[in-house]
Design a protein around this motif. Structure first.
Motif, PDB file in Angstrom:
ATOM      1  N   TYR A 193      40.660  46.551  47.587  1.00 38.65           N
ATOM      2  CA  TYR A 193      39.635  47.123  46.710  1.00 38.65           C
ATOM      3  C   TYR A 193      39.901  48.613  46.467  1.00 38.65           C
ATOM      4  O   TYR A 193      39.708  49.110  45.352  1.00 38.65           O
ATOM      5  N   GLN A 194      40.354  49.325  47.502  1.00 39.79           N
ATOM      6  CA  GLN A 194      40.661  50.746  47.328  1.00 39.79           C
ATOM      7  C   GLN A 194      41.827  50.954  46.373  1.00 39.79           C
ATOM      8  O   GLN A 194      41.834  51.905  45.583  1.00 39.79           O
ATOM      9  N   GLN A 195      42.799  50.056  46.421  1.00 41.14           N
ATOM     10  CA  GLN A 195      43.920  50.147  45.481  1.00 41.14           C
ATOM     11  C   GLN A 195      43.411  49.989  44.050  1.00 41.14           C
ATOM     12  O   GLN A 195      43.803  50.734  43.153  1.00 41.14           O
ATOM     13  N   LEU A 196      42.524  49.035  43.845  1.00 41.27           N
ATOM     14  CA  LEU A 196      41.940  48.832  42.516  1.00 41.27           C
ATOM     15  C   LEU A 196      41.099  50.035  42.099  1.00 41.27           C
ATOM     16  O   LEU A 196      41.098  50.421  40.927  1.00 41.27           O
ATOM     17  N   ARG A 197      40.402  50.628  43.053  1.00 42.25           N
ATOM     18  CA  ARG A 197      39.623  51.836  42.756  1.00 42.25           C
ATOM     19  C   ARG A 197      40.539  52.964  42.329  1.00 42.25           C
ATOM     20  O   ARG A 197      40.270  53.671  41.350  1.00 42.25           O
ATOM     21  N   ASP A 198      41.644  53.154  43.053  1.00 41.54           N
ATOM     22  CA  ASP A 198      42.591  54.223  42.724  1.00 41.54           C
ATOM     23  C   ASP A 198      43.205  54.042  41.347  1.00 41.54           C
ATOM     24  O   ASP A 198      43.577  55.009  40.690  1.00 41.54           O
ATOM     25  N   GLU A 199      43.291  52.790  40.895  1.00 38.49           N
ATOM     26  CA  GLU A 199      43.808  52.491  39.557  1.00 38.49           C
ATOM     27  C   GLU A 199      42.726  52.615  38.488  1.00 38.49           C
ATOM     28  O   GLU A 199      43.006  52.463  37.302  1.00 38.49           O
ATOM     29  N   GLY A 200      41.488  52.833  38.913  1.00 37.31           N
ATOM     30  CA  GLY A 200      40.385  52.951  37.967  1.00 37.31           C
ATOM     31  C   GLY A 200      39.834  51.621  37.490  1.00 37.31           C
ATOM     32  O   GLY A 200      39.096  51.575  36.507  1.00 37.31           O
ATOM     33  N   LEU A 201      40.179  50.542  38.169  1.00 30.11           N
ATOM     34  CA  LEU A 201      39.743  49.217  37.726  1.00 30.11           C
ATOM     35  C   LEU A 201      38.406  48.794  38.325  1.00 30.11           C
ATOM     36  O   LEU A 201      37.711  47.955  37.749  1.00 30.11           O
ATOM     37  N   VAL A 202      38.059  49.362  39.477  1.00 28.48           N
ATOM     38  CA  VAL A 202      36.750  49.087  40.073  1.00 28.48           C
ATOM     39  C   VAL A 202      36.159  50.387  40.590  1.00 28.48           C
ATOM     40  O   VAL A 202      36.876  51.357  40.856  1.00 28.48           O
ATOM     41  N   GLU A 203      34.843  50.385  40.700  1.00 26.48           N
ATOM     42  CA  GLU A 203      34.128  51.465  41.368  1.00 26.48           C
ATOM     43  C   GLU A 203      33.604  50.899  42.675  1.00 26.48           C
ATOM     44  O   GLU A 203      33.098  49.771  42.701  1.00 26.48           O
TER      45      GLU A 203
END
Length: 117
Positions: free
Chosen positions: A57-67
Motif C-alpha cells: 500500500y505504501q508503494q502505491l501511495r508513493d506512486e500517487g495511486l492511493v491515499e
C-alpha cells in the motif's frame, strides 16, 4: 477485486500486491474514491504479514495511486483512475493499429518489451 500472489515468484509479495491493485484499477474493477481492503483483513485473507500488505500500500501511495488515511485505510485516488484510463486508451489504439498492419500479439508484446527497457 481478486488478488492472487505467487509465493514462487522472484518478485517480493508486496510488489505483487501493488501490481494486483494497479491491474484492478486499470481494468476498472476499482474506481477512484473506493476503499481498498483493510491491511489486517487483506493480510489474513492472503496469509501474509500485515507489514507486507502495508508495504504494498505504501508503494502505491508513493506512486500517487492511493491515499493512506488513519481510520479510513487506503483509498484509490482520482489520479490512478485517469492515468490508467489514458494508458488503456493508448493500448487500445496501438492494438488496433498492430492488427491493421498484420502484427501478431506476440510481435506487439516483443516490441513493447523492447521499448520498456
Amino acid at each position: 477485486m481478486l488478488i492472487r500472489l505467487d509465493p514462487n515468484s522472484p518478485d517480493p509479495l508486496f510488489v505483487q500486491l501493488a501490481a494486483a491493485v494497479r491491474g484492478a484499477v486499470a481494468r476498472g474493477e476499482v474506481r477512484a474514491g473506493e476503499r481498498l481492503p483493510g491491511a489486517r483483513d487483506l493480510a489474513a485473507s492472503l496469509g501474509l504479514n500485515v507489514h507486507t500488505v502495508l508495504r504494498g500500500y505504501q508503494q502505491l501511495r508513493d506512486e500517487g495511486l492511493v491515499e493512506l488515511r488513519r481510520g479510513r485505510g487506503a483509498v484509490v485516488t482520482d489520479r490512478a483512475e485517469t492515468g490508467y484510463a489514458a494508458v488503456h486508451s493508448a493500448v487500445t489504439q496501438v492494438v488496433a493499429h498492430a492488427k491493421r498492419v498484420g502484427l501478431s500479439a506476440d510481435g506487439l508484446v516483443d516490441l513493447i518489451r523492447a521499448e520498456y527497457r
